[in-house]
Design a protein around this motif. Structure first.
Motif, PDB file in Angstrom:
ATOM      1  N   PRO A 204       0.826  -1.216   0.000  1.00  0.00           N
ATOM      2  CA  PRO A 204       0.000   0.000   0.000  1.00  0.00           C
ATOM      3  C   PRO A 204       0.863   1.271   0.000  1.00  0.00           C
ATOM      4  O   PRO A 204       1.940   1.294   0.611  1.00  0.00           O
ATOM      5  CB  PRO A 204      -0.792  -0.104   1.305  1.00  0.00           C
ATOM      6  N   ILE A 205       0.370   2.288  -0.674  1.00  0.00           N
ATOM      7  CA  ILE A 205       1.059   3.583  -0.713  1.00  0.00           C
ATOM      8  C   ILE A 205       0.095   4.679  -0.294  1.00  0.00           C
ATOM      9  O   ILE A 205      -1.009   4.796  -0.836  1.00  0.00           O
ATOM     10  CB  ILE A 205       1.614   3.882  -2.116  1.00  0.00           C
ATOM     11  N   LEU A 206       0.523   5.461   0.674  1.00  0.00           N
ATOM     12  CA  LEU A 206      -0.226   6.622   1.154  1.00  0.00           C
ATOM     13  C   LEU A 206       0.515   7.863   0.693  1.00  0.00           C
ATOM     14  O   LEU A 206       1.695   8.044   1.016  1.00  0.00           O
ATOM     15  CB  LEU A 206      -0.312   6.596   2.681  1.00  0.00           C
ATOM     16  N   ILE A 207      -0.151   8.725  -0.086  1.00  0.00           N
ATOM     17  CA  ILE A 207       0.513   9.936  -0.569  1.00  0.00           C
ATOM     18  C   ILE A 207       0.193  11.118   0.340  1.00  0.00           C
ATOM     19  O   ILE A 207      -0.879  11.195   0.933  1.00  0.00           O
ATOM     20  CB  ILE A 207       0.123  10.277  -2.026  1.00  0.00           C
ATOM     21  N   LEU A 208       1.148  12.048   0.434  1.00  0.00           N
ATOM     22  CA  LEU A 208       0.965  13.296   1.166  1.00  0.00           C
ATOM     23  C   LEU A 208       0.779  14.415   0.158  1.00  0.00           C
ATOM     24  O   LEU A 208       1.563  14.547  -0.786  1.00  0.00           O
ATOM     25  CB  LEU A 208       2.184  13.587   2.045  1.00  0.00           C
ATOM     26  N   THR A 209      -0.274  15.197   0.334  1.00  0.00           N
ATOM     27  CA  THR A 209      -0.580  16.271  -0.615  1.00  0.00           C
ATOM     28  C   THR A 209      -0.794  17.584   0.122  1.00  0.00           C
ATOM     29  O   THR A 209      -1.058  17.616   1.324  1.00  0.00           O
ATOM     30  CB  THR A 209      -1.854  15.962  -1.423  1.00  0.00           C
ATOM     31  N   ALA A 210      -0.678  18.679  -0.642  1.00  0.00           N
ATOM     32  CA  ALA A 210      -0.948  20.005  -0.088  1.00  0.00           C
ATOM     33  C   ALA A 210      -2.453  20.206   0.034  1.00  0.00           C
ATOM     34  O   ALA A 210      -3.234  19.664  -0.745  1.00  0.00           O
ATOM     35  CB  ALA A 210      -0.345  21.083  -0.988  1.00  0.00           C
ATOM     36  N   ARG A 211      -2.862  20.963   1.046  1.00  0.00           N
ATOM     37  CA  ARG A 211      -4.288  21.204   1.271  1.00  0.00           C
ATOM     38  C   ARG A 211      -4.945  21.838   0.044  1.00  0.00           C
ATOM     39  O   ARG A 211      -4.444  22.791  -0.523  1.00  0.00           O
ATOM     40  CB  ARG A 211      -4.466  22.126   2.482  1.00  0.00           C
ATOM     41  N   GLY A 212      -6.070  21.270  -0.375  1.00  0.00           N
ATOM     42  CA  GLY A 212      -6.854  21.853  -1.451  1.00  0.00           C
ATOM     43  C   GLY A 212      -6.379  21.506  -2.844  1.00  0.00           C
ATOM     44  O   GLY A 212      -7.028  21.879  -3.820  1.00  0.00           O
ATOM     45  N   ASN A 213      -5.261  20.793  -2.963  1.00  0.00           N
ATOM     46  CA  ASN A 213      -4.749  20.479  -4.297  1.00  0.00           C
ATOM     47  C   ASN A 213      -5.335  19.146  -4.758  1.00  0.00           C
ATOM     48  O   ASN A 213      -4.696  18.099  -4.682  1.00  0.00           O
ATOM     49  CB  ASN A 213      -3.222  20.428  -4.273  1.00  0.00           C
ATOM     50  N   TRP A 214      -6.570  19.187  -5.232  1.00  0.00           N
ATOM     51  CA  TRP A 214      -7.257  17.950  -5.591  1.00  0.00           C
ATOM     52  C   TRP A 214      -6.615  17.277  -6.795  1.00  0.00           C
ATOM     53  O   TRP A 214      -6.688  16.046  -6.953  1.00  0.00           O
ATOM     54  CB  TRP A 214      -8.728  18.217  -5.868  1.00  0.00           C
ATOM     55  N   GLN A 215      -5.932  18.066  -7.657  1.00  0.00           N
ATOM     56  CA  GLN A 215      -5.291  17.461  -8.825  1.00  0.00           C
ATOM     57  C   GLN A 215      -4.215  16.463  -8.401  1.00  0.00           C
ATOM     58  O   GLN A 215      -4.068  15.391  -9.001  1.00  0.00           O
ATOM     59  CB  GLN A 215      -4.672  18.538  -9.723  1.00  0.00           C
ATOM     60  N   ASP A 216      -3.441  16.830  -7.340  1.00  0.00           N
ATOM     61  CA  ASP A 216      -2.404  15.919  -6.841  1.00  0.00           C
ATOM     62  C   ASP A 216      -3.019  14.625  -6.327  1.00  0.00           C
ATOM     63  O   ASP A 216      -2.475  13.533  -6.530  1.00  0.00           O
ATOM     64  CB  ASP A 216      -1.612  16.585  -5.709  1.00  0.00           C
ATOM     65  N   LYS A 217      -4.153  14.755  -5.640  1.00  0.00           N
ATOM     66  CA  LYS A 217      -4.806  13.558  -5.101  1.00  0.00           C
ATOM     67  C   LYS A 217      -5.210  12.616  -6.229  1.00  0.00           C
ATOM     68  O   LYS A 217      -4.943  11.408  -6.174  1.00  0.00           O
ATOM     69  CB  LYS A 217      -6.043  13.958  -4.294  1.00  0.00           C
ATOM     70  N   VAL A 218      -5.872  13.166  -7.257  1.00  0.00           N
ATOM     71  CA  VAL A 218      -6.334  12.355  -8.378  1.00  0.00           C
ATOM     72  C   VAL A 218      -5.152  11.726  -9.108  1.00  0.00           C
ATOM     73  O   VAL A 218      -5.153  10.517  -9.403  1.00  0.00           O
ATOM     74  CB  VAL A 218      -7.169  13.201  -9.354  1.00  0.00           C
ATOM     75  N   GLU A 219      -4.134  12.528  -9.386  1.00  0.00           N
ATOM     76  CA  GLU A 219      -2.972  12.023 -10.123  1.00  0.00           C
ATOM     77  C   GLU A 219      -2.252  10.946  -9.330  1.00  0.00           C
ATOM     78  O   GLU A 219      -1.809   9.935  -9.891  1.00  0.00           O
ATOM     79  CB  GLU A 219      -2.016  13.181 -10.446  1.00  0.00           C
TER      80      GLU A 219
END
Length: 233
Positions: free
Chosen positions: A74-89
């Motif tokens: 499993p991989i858990l990514i860390l993203t900046a708040r509000g950056n939904w594009q990073d989450k999807v990608e």
């Protein structure tokens, strides 16, 4: 359980490593994508935590390359708040979940535990095997409703075997998933932990909880649940 943390911000990386270590995980860490890729491809982790914005190689490419060589942990990514594009990608690249920075340690722990459980086919944090209950959230073990006192290494050994119930787990694999990379490893210590677990959880040997597979390691016996019921334990 052995985790990988890839995060270039030193304060966040230290927060992650310190907290996860306190939770009983063995943690490898990398400060950039290039170093992170080496770890990600070289070792089989129980879970990786990868920041999206990394120097030298970004987190998205790191994930793609790790998945490209067959790594399925499993991989858990860390993203900046509000950056939904990073989450999807990140999810489309092969990540399993995301955590928005800044985050609370309790949320981190919950997501990490949930991902590890799902990867092993367990939906609930409570692993129940007849009279034995392992609570992976509370990190406790009970037999017939009575808490069994275990050291952190004893618990970690038991949890790893139980999560992989039915599989033969070698001493080498156990040491790799229990200890830090720079820890002086001694396979005889695993034998001591197994002996203690048998004594504490199955003192009369009626459950045959952990069996020794000659030349192959140890196996947590998922079939002992039926045995326990038959024996009235």
């Amino acid at each position: 359980m052995r985790l990988l943390v890839v995060e270039d911000e030193e304060s966040i990386r230290k927060q992650l490593v310190d907290f996860l270590t306190q939770q009983g995980f063995a943690v490898d860490q990398a400060a950039d994508g290039r170093e992170g890729l080496y770890f990600a491809q070289e070792y089989d982790y129980d879970l990786a935590i990868i920041d999206i914005g990394l120097p030298f190689l970004d987190g998205i490419e790191l994930i793609k390359k790790a998945r490209g060589v067959g790594k399925q942990y499993p991989i858990l990514i860390l993203t900046a708040r509000g950056n939904w594009q990073d989450k999807v990608e990140g999810l489309e690249a092969g990540a399993d979940d995301y955590l928005v920075k800044p985050f609370h340690n309790e949320e981190l722990r919950a997501r990490v535990n949930a991902l590890i459980r799902r990867a092993s086919g367990h939906a609930s944090p409570r692993l129940e095997f007849g009279p034995i209950v392992i609570d992976t959230a509370a990190k406790t073990v009970s037999r017939n409703g009575e808490i069994v006192e275990l050291t952190s290494y004893e618990y970690n050994t038991l949890e790893y075997l139980a999560v992989h119930a039915g599989e033969a787990i070698s001493k080498t694999v156990l040491t790799e998933h229990l200890y830090q990379q720079d820890f002086e490893r001694d396979s005889n210590v695993i034998e001591v932990f197994i002996g203690r677990l048998r004594k504490k959880l199955d003192p009369d040997g009626s459950l045959q909880l952990i069996t020794t597979m000659r030349g192959r390691g140890y196996r947590f016996n998922p079939d002992f649940q039926a045995m326990a019921k038959a024996q009235g334990n």
